[in-house]
Design an enzyme around this catalytic site. Structure first.
Site, mmCIF file in Angstrom:
data_model
loop_
_atom_site.group_PDB
_atom_site.id
_atom_site.type_symbol
_atom_site.label_atom_id
_atom_site.label_comp_id
_atom_site.label_asym_id
_atom_site.label_seq_id
_atom_site.Cartn_x
_atom_site.Cartn_y
_atom_site.Cartn_z
ATOM 1 C CB CYS A 1 -0.900 -0.003 1.231
ATOM 2 S SG CYS A 1 -2.058 1.383 1.270
ATOM 3 C CG ASP B 1 -0.801 3.928 5.325
ATOM 4 O OD1 ASP B 1 0.113 4.376 6.046
ATOM 5 O OD2 ASP B 1 -1.993 3.964 5.652
ATOM 6 N NE ARG C 1 -0.728 4.626 8.775
ATOM 7 C CZ ARG C 1 -2.001 4.370 9.076
ATOM 8 N NH1 ARG C 1 -2.419 4.481 10.312
ATOM 9 N NH2 ARG C 1 -2.852 4.021 8.132
ATOM 10 C CG HIS D 1 -1.476 -1.150 5.994
ATOM 11 N ND1 HIS D 1 -1.948 -0.085 6.720
ATOM 12 C CD2 HIS D 1 -1.660 -0.820 4.695
ATOM 13 C CE1 HIS D 1 -2.376 0.861 5.899
ATOM 14 N NE2 HIS D 1 -2.226 0.449 4.665
ATOM 15 C CB CYS E 1 -5.680 -0.417 4.691
ATOM 16 S SG CYS E 1 -5.377 0.081 2.985
HETATM 17 ZN ZN LIG Z 1 -3.374 1.137 3.023
#
Ligand SMILES: [Zn+2]
Length: 173
Positions: free
Chosen positions: A43, A45, A47, A99, A102
């Site tokens: 992803c 993302d 993080r 994750h 998400c």
């Molecule tokens: Zn995500």
């Protein structure tokens, strides 16, 4: 006070210095070619980093990231990455990493109109539809959401396998 992007440039300078201090030929060697064993699909993302969470060094992982780690044959970016990684780089393993928490998966669970994101989130909404009876039986919303994150990874793995199979089939012709 430094702007945040100035910190990024400064960090990059320090990183270059530290690499050269460890090995003066680091960038010379790295520039020759890449021979990664892994393709990582994850992803976007901020993080969910790729190399850092695997403890991998530059040159070890070929990386593709998008919202909610989707693999879709209609998406030229992910198909190009997979084909290049499998056929040319000859990676040994493909990792699909999702994750919890998400944002993409969460957005797909809401019936709102999210504009340009709609066609993308449809991939995850299709995963929900495929597993609707299991997901709808989970009463706790956060647990249902966590399970959709897991099922989304599972379905994207299936999409990868289907693509890799097509690649091998093409080789035999
Ligand atoms: Zn995500």
């Amino acid at each position: 006070m430094s702007q945040s992007y100035e910190v990024i440039f400064e960090n990059n300078r320090k990183w270059v210095e530290s690499k050269l201090a460890d090995n003066p030929d680091f960038f010379h060697d790295l520039a020759k070619n890449q021979n990664p064993d892994y393709l990582y699909i994850g992803c976007s993302d901020s993080r969910a980093t790729a190399e850092e969470l695997m403890g991998a060094k530059p040159g070890e992982v070929f990386v593709h990231r998008n919202i909610a780690n989707i693999v879709n044959t209609l998406d030229m970016s992910s198909t190009a990455v997979i084909q290049y990684a499998v056929e040319h780089l000859k990676v040994k393993h493909i990792i699909v990493c999702g994750h919890y928490n998400c944002g993409g998966v969460k957005a797909a669970m809401t019936p709102e109109d999210l504009g340009l994101l709609n066609p993308w989130l449809r991939n995850i909404r299709d995963v929900y539809r495929l597993h609707q009876s299991e997901l709808d039986s989970i009463e706790d919303e956060s647990k249902r959401y966590d399970r959709l994150v897991e099922l989304n990874v599972q379905e994207q793995c299936i999409n990868v396998v289907k693509m890799a199979w097509f690649g091998k089939k093409a080789d035999r012709k």
